[in-house]
Motif scaffolding. Structure first.
Motif, mmCIF file in Angstrom:
data_model
loop_
_atom_site.group_PDB
_atom_site.id
_atom_site.type_symbol
_atom_site.label_atom_id
_atom_site.label_comp_id
_atom_site.label_asym_id
_atom_site.label_seq_id
_atom_site.Cartn_x
_atom_site.Cartn_y
_atom_site.Cartn_z
ATOM 1 N N ARG A 184 -9.357 -20.044 -0.224
ATOM 2 C CA ARG A 184 -8.827 -20.677 0.658
ATOM 3 C C ARG A 184 -10.295 -21.433 1.110
ATOM 4 O O ARG A 184 -9.927 -22.571 1.313
ATOM 5 C CB ARG A 184 -8.357 -19.824 1.325
ATOM 6 C CG ARG A 184 -7.491 -20.876 2.622
ATOM 7 C CD ARG A 184 -7.517 -19.935 4.200
ATOM 8 N NE ARG A 184 -8.206 -18.562 4.438
ATOM 9 C CZ ARG A 184 -9.087 -19.616 5.561
ATOM 10 N NH1 ARG A 184 -8.841 -21.144 6.230
ATOM 11 N NH2 ARG A 184 -9.371 -18.862 5.669
ATOM 12 N N PRO A 229 -14.288 -32.315 -3.151
ATOM 13 C CA PRO A 229 -13.308 -31.680 -2.841
ATOM 14 C C PRO A 229 -12.349 -31.051 -4.642
ATOM 15 O O PRO A 229 -11.255 -30.175 -5.045
ATOM 16 C CB PRO A 229 -12.322 -32.291 -2.189
ATOM 17 C CG PRO A 229 -13.380 -32.755 -1.005
ATOM 18 C CD PRO A 229 -14.689 -32.924 -2.030
ATOM 19 N N VAL A 258 -16.718 -32.596 6.002
ATOM 20 C CA VAL A 258 -15.733 -32.005 7.096
ATOM 21 C C VAL A 258 -15.962 -33.339 8.203
ATOM 22 O O VAL A 258 -17.105 -32.887 8.810
ATOM 23 C CB VAL A 258 -15.611 -30.106 7.515
ATOM 24 C CG1 VAL A 258 -14.946 -30.583 9.089
ATOM 25 C CG2 VAL A 258 -15.182 -29.965 7.084
ATOM 26 N N THR A 291 -11.081 -23.873 -0.921
ATOM 27 C CA THR A 291 -10.824 -25.744 -0.988
ATOM 28 C C THR A 291 -10.641 -25.917 0.078
ATOM 29 O O THR A 291 -11.249 -27.463 0.560
ATOM 30 C CB THR A 291 -9.213 -25.077 -1.385
ATOM 31 O OG1 THR A 291 -9.203 -24.365 -2.484
ATOM 32 C CG2 THR A 291 -8.571 -26.103 -1.199
ATOM 33 N N GLU A 292 -10.894 -25.683 1.329
ATOM 34 C CA GLU A 292 -11.104 -26.446 2.202
ATOM 35 C C GLU A 292 -12.230 -26.646 2.904
ATOM 36 O O GLU A 292 -12.662 -27.744 3.673
ATOM 37 C CB GLU A 292 -10.849 -25.695 3.709
ATOM 38 C CG GLU A 292 -9.318 -25.340 4.019
ATOM 39 C CD GLU A 292 -8.457 -23.944 5.208
ATOM 40 O OE1 GLU A 292 -9.550 -23.484 6.057
ATOM 41 O OE2 GLU A 292 -7.707 -23.739 4.858
ATOM 42 N N HIS A 293 -13.628 -26.385 2.784
ATOM 43 C CA HIS A 293 -14.581 -26.403 2.907
ATOM 44 C C HIS A 293 -15.901 -26.762 1.683
ATOM 45 O O HIS A 293 -17.297 -27.679 1.995
ATOM 46 C CB HIS A 293 -15.541 -25.248 3.877
ATOM 47 C CG HIS A 293 -14.902 -24.454 5.032
ATOM 48 N ND1 HIS A 293 -14.977 -25.110 6.233
ATOM 49 C CD2 HIS A 293 -13.641 -23.529 4.768
ATOM 50 C CE1 HIS A 293 -13.858 -24.608 6.694
ATOM 51 N NE2 HIS A 293 -13.257 -23.562 5.988
#
Length: 307
Positions: A27, A36, A190, A30-32
């Motif tokens: 997770r 991507p 981000v 995937t987010e950071h």
């Protein structure tokens, strides 16, 4: 002095829920993770390997090693890993405690373990084991860089430096340049943010300046921010790099705790050099004068003698 016997050494907490560790790592990637598309492939790989039973162990160090191998299998990003810590990692910090870093800082005289005047007016300045946070390192670095400012030539030894703070990199570069100079840009996934790093218009003490010869010593262990320092100076034509090709880690990272002894280290951005338009990720900083790390100082002194 108290000596720990084997029976008194704390036993690391076992991993009671491997699936939870793997899923949380997937997770976070995937987010950071800065890329991507790569993140998606890595997360899918971790979940597939979990289903295959590849991570069946309750030993934190072993699990960290197995996950790290898979995390790095896609593009060999050395900052992307599951770091094992013998002592429990604070969930609030998401990485090893600042107290441990402070002990390393104090033990190395603020990251400046060696300043020496060699024959012929050449100064040797070793920065190791890291480029510590600037709030700590400004004072010892300023003192050391001011001291060597009077030398005719400078050998900057980064062979034992494993990285650190980009603001500290800019601080050191500022003593070796005459004018304010764009050194590096860091892109953060981000927020799609670009942060520029420039040399400082003013430094405490005296500058070595931008004209006298500088030689930077590197090894296969020189990493991360120490590579940036080498690369910045090389791309600006300010220094001659002598030694070995460095490890090749150009991505700033952050850490998250996924188990009391395991920290997910995830690159959240990438470096963009204003001269080359790229960075040293995966390839390392290639020396101008290749030689073994053990021979680098002697080779630099030969070059300095002929300068």
């Amino acid at each position: 002095m108290t000596t720990l016997t084997p029976s008194s050494v704390p036993t690391p907490a076992p991993v009671t829920d491997v699936a939870a560790v793997v899923e949380e790592t997937a997770r976070l990637v995937t987010e950071h993770y800065v890329f991507p598309e790569v993140a998606g492939r890595i997360a899918a790989l971790l979940r597939r390997r979990l289903a295959e039973g590849a991570y069946e162990t309750d030993v934190a160090e072993e699990l960290g090693a197995k996950l790290t191998a898979d995390l790095q299998s896609e593009n060999n990003d050395l900052h992307l890993c599951l770091k094992y810590h013998p002592e429990p990692v604070s969930p609030e910090q998401g990485e090893a405690t600042m107290a441990a870093m402070r002990r390393r800082f104090d033990a190395s005289l603020g990251g400046v373990p060696r300043v020496e005047l060699l024959a012929g007016g050449t100064a040797l300045l070793e920065l190791a084991p890291a480029l510590f946070p600037l709030a700590w390192a400004a004072e010892p670095l300023s003192a050391a860089l001011t001291l060597v400012s009077r030398a005719d030539r400078l050998v900057l030894d980064l062979r034992g430096n494993a990285g650190g703070d980009p603001e500290t990199v800019a601080f050191v570069c500022s003593y070796l340049l005459d004018e304010r100079t764009h050194l590096n840009t860091q892109y953060a996934r981000v927020g799609e943010r670009y942060d520029q790093f420039w040399s400082l218009p003013y430094v405490p003490g005296a500058r070595f300046g931008g004209t006298k010869p500088v030689y930077v010593l590197t090894s296969a262990n020189t990493f991360s921010a120490a590579e940036e320092l080498s690369y910045n100076l090389q791309q600006l034509g300010r220094a001659t790099i002598v030694g070995e090709t460095t490890r090749g880690g150009a991505h700033p990272r952050e850490g998250w705790t996924v188990h009391p002894h395991l920290e997910a280290s995830i690159p959240v951005g990438r470096s963009i050099n204003p001269v080359s338009g790229t960075n040293w990720e995966g390839i390392g900083v290639r020396p101008d004068v290749p030689c073994s790390a053990a021979e680098a100082l002697d080779r630099a002194l030969e070059l300095a003698a002929g300068a």
